[in-house]
Enzyme design. Sequence first.
Site, PDB file in Angstrom:
ATOM      1  N   HIS A 229       0.849  -1.208   0.000  1.00  0.00           N
ATOM      2  CA  HIS A 229       0.000   0.000   0.000  1.00  0.00           C
ATOM      3  C   HIS A 229       0.878   1.250   0.000  1.00  0.00           C
ATOM      4  O   HIS A 229       0.721   2.143  -0.821  1.00  0.00           O
ATOM      5  CB  HIS A 229      -0.914   0.039   1.223  1.00  0.00           C
ATOM      6  CG  HIS A 229      -1.517   1.408   1.434  1.00  0.00           C
ATOM      7  ND1 HIS A 229      -2.631   1.841   0.753  1.00  0.00           N
ATOM      8  CD2 HIS A 229      -1.092   2.461   2.179  1.00  0.00           C
ATOM      9  CE1 HIS A 229      -2.899   3.105   1.098  1.00  0.00           C
ATOM     10  NE2 HIS A 229      -1.968   3.509   1.969  1.00  0.00           N
TER      11      HIS A 229
ATOM     12  N   HIS B  50       1.586   5.090  -2.704  1.00  0.00           N
ATOM     13  CA  HIS B  50       1.982   6.471  -2.397  1.00  0.00           C
ATOM     14  C   HIS B  50       3.208   6.998  -3.141  1.00  0.00           C
ATOM     15  O   HIS B  50       3.284   8.193  -3.430  1.00  0.00           O
ATOM     16  CB  HIS B  50       2.264   6.603  -0.890  1.00  0.00           C
ATOM     17  CG  HIS B  50       1.029   6.662  -0.058  1.00  0.00           C
ATOM     18  ND1 HIS B  50       0.209   7.768   0.011  1.00  0.00           N
ATOM     19  CD2 HIS B  50       0.471   5.749   0.757  1.00  0.00           C
ATOM     20  CE1 HIS B  50      -0.806   7.526   0.842  1.00  0.00           C
ATOM     21  NE2 HIS B  50      -0.672   6.307   1.301  1.00  0.00           N
TER      22      HIS B  50
ATOM     23  N   GLU C  14      -5.306   9.628  -0.129  1.00  0.00           N
ATOM     24  CA  GLU C  14      -5.697   8.206  -0.076  1.00  0.00           C
ATOM     25  C   GLU C  14      -6.781   7.859  -1.090  1.00  0.00           C
ATOM     26  O   GLU C  14      -6.739   6.768  -1.673  1.00  0.00           O
ATOM     27  CB  GLU C  14      -6.204   7.841   1.319  1.00  0.00           C
ATOM     28  CG  GLU C  14      -5.146   7.897   2.406  1.00  0.00           C
ATOM     29  CD  GLU C  14      -4.028   6.839   2.253  1.00  0.00           C
ATOM     30  OE1 GLU C  14      -3.134   6.824   3.095  1.00  0.00           O
ATOM     31  OE2 GLU C  14      -4.061   6.053   1.288  1.00  0.00           O
TER      32      GLU C  14
ATOM     33  N   SER D 100      -3.986   0.931  -4.664  1.00  0.00           N
ATOM     34  CA  SER D 100      -3.342  -0.274  -4.103  1.00  0.00           C
ATOM     35  C   SER D 100      -4.376  -1.363  -3.831  1.00  0.00           C
ATOM     36  O   SER D 100      -4.059  -2.418  -3.289  1.00  0.00           O
ATOM     37  CB  SER D 100      -2.596   0.082  -2.805  1.00  0.00           C
ATOM     38  OG  SER D 100      -3.509   0.633  -1.864  1.00  0.00           O
TER      39      SER D 100
HETATM   40  N1  HBI Z   1       2.205   6.440   9.861  1.00  0.00           N
HETATM   41  N2  HBI Z   1       3.619   5.017   8.707  1.00  0.00           N
HETATM   42  C1  HBI Z   1       2.565   5.850   8.699  1.00  0.00           C
HETATM   43  N3  HBI Z   1       1.885   6.078   7.568  1.00  0.00           N
HETATM   44  C2  HBI Z   1       0.812   6.914   7.527  1.00  0.00           C
HETATM   45  O1  HBI Z   1       0.188   7.106   6.481  1.00  0.00           O
HETATM   46  C3  HBI Z   1       0.424   7.567   8.712  1.00  0.00           C
HETATM   47  C4  HBI Z   1       1.149   7.303   9.878  1.00  0.00           C
HETATM   48  N4  HBI Z   1       0.774   7.902  11.027  1.00  0.00           N
HETATM   49  C5  HBI Z   1      -0.319   8.810  11.131  1.00  0.00           C
HETATM   50  C6  HBI Z   1      -1.027   9.026   9.837  1.00  0.00           C
HETATM   51  N5  HBI Z   1      -0.647   8.431   8.718  1.00  0.00           N
HETATM   52  C7  HBI Z   1      -2.251   9.885   9.764  1.00  0.00           C
HETATM   53  O2  HBI Z   1      -2.890   9.920  11.032  1.00  0.00           O
HETATM   54  C8  HBI Z   1      -1.944  11.316   9.327  1.00  0.00           C
HETATM   55  O3  HBI Z   1      -3.156  12.017   9.201  1.00  0.00           O
HETATM   56  C9  HBI Z   1      -1.070  11.988  10.327  1.00  0.00           C
HETATM   57 FE    FE Z   2      -1.781   5.446   2.856  1.00  0.00          FE
END
Ligand code: HBI
Ligand code: FE
Length: 288
Positions: A131, A136, A178, A197
């Site tokens: 994903h 991304h 997303e 994804s």
């Molecule tokens: N951590 N590894 C990872 N990937 C994300 O997409 C991600 C995250 N932590 C928090 C988050 N996304 C979301 O809560 C954002 O809105 C901050």
């Molecule tokens: Fe994501």
Amino acid sequence: MMETATNAGLRGDYSAIRPDYTVDQDWPHYTDDDHETWRLLYHRQRALAERHACREFVAGVDAMGLGDRIPDFEQVSDRLEPLTGWRIVAVPGLIPGDTFFAHLARRRFPVTVWIRDRSELDYLVEPDLFHDFFGHTPLLSNPVFADCMAAYGAKGAAAAGDERVLKRLSRLYWYMVEFGLVRTPEGLRAFGAGILSSAGETLFALKDPKPNRIGFDLARIMRTDYRIDAFQETYFVLDGFADLFRATGLDLTDLHRALDRQPDLPASAVLSGDKVIHRGVNAVDVAA
Ligand code: HBI
Ligand code: FE
């Protein structure tokens, strides 16, 4: 693996995290089974992207030089960085929001090091390597989108501690990064990572009559709730990445003050002021 408060209940091995939550990818640790899972997902989603993703996404996939084996993050970063300044950093899974924003602001995209089991090919709850990487990173090769993501990270880092703003920024991330759709000369295409994804959601987002499809509106998105455990009830549609670029560059102080006086909206809402591209079967009319 010892569970701590930060990773309670999360998949992934957090025991070797550095202060910025990064770990080594340790590419040799992947099994043939892991590589086969990647290969199956990659070929299935690459074929769907050809028909249903915006061309900037497809160009990004090709720029990464992806193939049948799980990519080496450092090698791909060496190809990506000259294009837009972005690199990929390895993380054990979900990381705290403030750390996540700080990485984005520095043009570092966190990608999960573990890949799903074969039994989870069609759906899994937490973001895995496929994903994060396939969904991304391709668009980080597009200069306009890459700048949006860095600006978004800076906004998230600046909002630390302000839950009203953080909630609105996570809605913007959710409905755009997303699950975003974009109009193109070839028709409606997907650019969101959660869509591209997922085999099921690619067709649902673009073709199914159930969900609403509504023209991009920053304030509208920031008011709208979302669900993380099902296909979306509403998809928002950009006219082009320039719309997103403008939105992430704005000073949002006045907008947040205005939004404080307006109620949140359910994911299925349709407002009289919406630019409705498709009205879904479960649409709920809400007075603006
Ligand atoms: N951590 N590894 C990872 N990937 C994300 O997409 C991600 C995250 N932590 C928090 C988050 N996304 C979301 O809560 C954002 O809105 C901050
Ligand atoms: Fe994501």
